[in-house]
Design an enzyme around this catalytic site. Sequence first.
Site, PDB file in Angstrom:
ATOM      1  N   HIS A 578       0.843  -1.207   0.000  1.00  0.00           N
ATOM      2  CA  HIS A 578       0.000   0.000   0.000  1.00  0.00           C
ATOM      3  C   HIS A 578       0.874   1.251   0.000  1.00  0.00           C
ATOM      4  O   HIS A 578       0.653   2.181  -0.791  1.00  0.00           O
ATOM      5  CB  HIS A 578      -0.908  -0.031   1.234  1.00  0.00           C
ATOM      6  CG  HIS A 578      -1.745   1.192   1.421  1.00  0.00           C
ATOM      7  ND1 HIS A 578      -3.111   1.201   1.246  1.00  0.00           N
ATOM      8  CD2 HIS A 578      -1.420   2.470   1.780  1.00  0.00           C
ATOM      9  CE1 HIS A 578      -3.582   2.416   1.488  1.00  0.00           C
ATOM     10  NE2 HIS A 578      -2.564   3.202   1.818  1.00  0.00           N
ATOM     11  N   GLU A 579       1.870   1.293   0.882  1.00  0.00           N
ATOM     12  CA  GLU A 579       2.726   2.475   0.966  1.00  0.00           C
ATOM     13  C   GLU A 579       3.576   2.639  -0.288  1.00  0.00           C
ATOM     14  O   GLU A 579       3.821   3.765  -0.734  1.00  0.00           O
ATOM     15  CB  GLU A 579       3.618   2.399   2.213  1.00  0.00           C
ATOM     16  CG  GLU A 579       2.859   2.430   3.532  1.00  0.00           C
ATOM     17  CD  GLU A 579       1.975   3.653   3.665  1.00  0.00           C
ATOM     18  OE1 GLU A 579       2.337   4.744   3.146  1.00  0.00           O
ATOM     19  OE2 GLU A 579       0.899   3.541   4.276  1.00  0.00           O
ATOM     20  N   HIS A 582       1.941   4.553  -3.056  1.00  0.00           N
ATOM     21  CA  HIS A 582       1.834   6.007  -2.915  1.00  0.00           C
ATOM     22  C   HIS A 582       2.934   6.728  -3.690  1.00  0.00           C
ATOM     23  O   HIS A 582       2.834   7.948  -3.911  1.00  0.00           O
ATOM     24  CB  HIS A 582       1.863   6.409  -1.439  1.00  0.00           C
ATOM     25  CG  HIS A 582       0.549   6.203  -0.737  1.00  0.00           C
ATOM     26  ND1 HIS A 582      -0.646   6.534  -1.311  1.00  0.00           N
ATOM     27  CD2 HIS A 582       0.247   5.696   0.481  1.00  0.00           C
ATOM     28  CE1 HIS A 582      -1.642   6.253  -0.472  1.00  0.00           C
ATOM     29  NE2 HIS A 582      -1.118   5.730   0.614  1.00  0.00           N
ATOM     30  N   GLU A 631      -6.495   6.400  -1.528  1.00  0.00           N
ATOM     31  CA  GLU A 631      -6.276   5.331  -0.551  1.00  0.00           C
ATOM     32  C   GLU A 631      -6.983   4.047  -1.000  1.00  0.00           C
ATOM     33  O   GLU A 631      -6.466   2.944  -0.779  1.00  0.00           O
ATOM     34  CB  GLU A 631      -6.782   5.764   0.827  1.00  0.00           C
ATOM     35  CG  GLU A 631      -5.990   6.899   1.458  1.00  0.00           C
ATOM     36  CD  GLU A 631      -4.556   6.518   1.785  1.00  0.00           C
ATOM     37  OE1 GLU A 631      -4.268   5.314   1.911  1.00  0.00           O
ATOM     38  OE2 GLU A 631      -3.727   7.436   1.910  1.00  0.00           O
ATOM     39  N   ASP A 635      -5.233   0.500  -1.485  1.00  0.00           N
ATOM     40  CA  ASP A 635      -5.722  -0.712  -0.813  1.00  0.00           C
ATOM     41  C   ASP A 635      -5.877  -1.862  -1.804  1.00  0.00           C
ATOM     42  O   ASP A 635      -5.414  -2.986  -1.556  1.00  0.00           O
ATOM     43  CB  ASP A 635      -7.076  -0.430  -0.136  1.00  0.00           C
ATOM     44  CG  ASP A 635      -6.936   0.273   1.200  1.00  0.00           C
ATOM     45  OD1 ASP A 635      -5.827   0.270   1.761  1.00  0.00           O
ATOM     46  OD2 ASP A 635      -7.937   0.819   1.691  1.00  0.00           O
TER      47      ASP A 635
END
Length: 729
Positions: A578-579, A582, A631, A635
Amino acid sequence: MHPLPEPASLPSLLLSSGGWRPEWGRTQAGGMSQPSGMGPPWNQERSPEGRLPTEPGGRWSTVRGVLIAGLLFSVLLGFSVLLVYVFRSCGPSPCRTPACWDLLARYLASGNTSVAPCTDFFSFACGKAKGTDYSFQALAKENTDRLRKILETPDSWHLGSGEEKAFQFYKSCMDTGAIEAAGAAPLKHVIEELGGWRISGNWTSLDFNRTLSLLMSQYGYFPFFRAYLQPRPTPPYTPIIQIVREYLAYLYQLGTLLGGDPTKVQEHAFLSISITSQLFHFVKPLEQRRAQGKLFHMVTIDQLQEMAPAIDWLSCLQATFTPMSLSPSQLLMVHDLEYLKNMSQLVEEQLSKHRDFLQSHMILGLVRTLSPALDSKFQEAHRSLIQKLGELTERPAMPARPRWMKCVEETGAFFEPTLAALFVREAFSPSTRSAAMELFTAIKDALLSRLRRIPWMDEKTRKEAQNRVTQLQVKMGAPEWVLEPSLARQEYKDIQLGPNYLQSFLSCVRSLRARIVQSFLPSFLYHRWQVSPWGVNAYYSISDHVVVFPAGLLQPPFFHPGYPRAVNFGAAGSIMAHELLHIFHQLLLPRGCPACDTRALQGALLCLKRHYAAIPLPSGTSFNESQTFLENAADVGGLAIALQAYSKRLLWHRGETVLPNLDLSPQQLFFRSYAQAMCREPDTQEPHDPHSPPTLRVHGPLSNTPAFARHFHCPRGALMNPSSRCQLW
């Protein structure tokens, strides 16, 4: 709308009921070949003495047949037992370590297995979870409890070291008897240093900007605006000063607790609230400034001085951000410039008419800020204010927190490097860090592999994306520099503890501000962590191109070296992926990737938006899709990348384990562990939370994953097995 391709299915080694079963086992079970040159023993040549007599009527032939049948049966029975042993040893075995038993207890306590997983997987995994017992918040509380145990059972330390000062500060904070005995005297001494105030009848009119400068630099209090350091939001990411307004609130009791005349207190408190009200009306709503494209302005100190002349900006900011060297040409990022102009005009009016009221206004605000460091009467007044504000805004009152929790948080804030080293030493061993790095490497490799197949990326963007991932730095556990033993003895030389808790508190405030400024100077060579090492929030830093996973996050129930791999990949692995995604969130914004296949990208984003909109929410739950779509995308992609990494690990590594008595296959356990990380009460959504409500964070990504429906045998058209899916990553 793009159907998501099925992940590469595992070879036929996996059986849903019996675990791993190698193909060669089936062929061997069908029969046994005889070694060359060796026939059955009854056909071999025998000596005359070894031959048995043959009876009339074929009796011996019958006996011989029975013996042969018995022998064959024994051989087949023994070989069958051997095959069962081989099959079971190759399949997933139950993990029976203390860590796994504890994790099993958590899962059983939070899950509700009476709910069909294909209908409502959130309730299946989290149906019994109440409050924050099984979530990120619960892990944060466990980490705080661990810090408390560390601070209350200190080891030996070097005299004058950072460790000694940290333990002494915590002890001073917990010594409520000494704090009560000191009463308001320490605070009165602070007010005298600021020139006093007319409420107590003893006031020396100091220069307004000198008082403001002292409040900002020595007490960490900003009565009209807040100034702090932060990297620029755009390249070259150099640190700049940001200024925003601060809303003030006061209580009449504060002045009387300090011995002021009740009539004067009432008068000054009323005018202070009037000033606060006027300042509040100067503030434009965030949505309005965003719509006007005025979220912030870049101005120099000289330019701001002309627009808001009541404040001596250069002297106040220089005192606050020493040892940085500021000049009139220093750039500032100003949020709500119109507010600062109006605030300056109001200050000028008050200085010409009610200079003493302005002084009282600033001191009342300082008292409110310092109330947690004062005796119980001030703290009770503060709690009463919070309760009344909650009633006005119809928000539920926050429960009172125990004293130790407040003291742990303050000690952690002021002595973070020291507590970071102590926490990592106890909770994040080198072997745990090594296992976490191995997991991260598998996740990063899966992302690199996935980038090669993203349909909306052009070749140039794809190569740039792969380079960004390759060049990424990862920080795991705690900052490198805080783990150097020599620094623990050199830190905090500027902190003077005593003679009372308030003075210790203020000394720590000044030391912390100086360290923050120091971390923005060019001589500081390390990434400035935005979370404490015992925190539970991972993040990606655009300015430093660094992804950070604190030690506090890589703890049970999200990660443990002894857990089944399915748990680590499903929980911590999904968070890592997930990170990492980004890194590319700019590509998903309008005009963020001009060279990409815009039609394919927008189609995938629209598909994802419709996918989330079709998922039912609990009654009373709502969310802002435009606020959460980045987000949501992370996810969905994070789960897909973690699953790809886990599937590859299953192919190349044996020895997978599962949780005992849970009746979940490794793949089912992977999905359950992902959901477990999101467990929270469905209606606990904060207004500005960029994430979707917890039910959507579970159902959105899982229902978009074909492997979930396959492993849980979900019928077509069920909530968790929709007729169409989206492919973004």
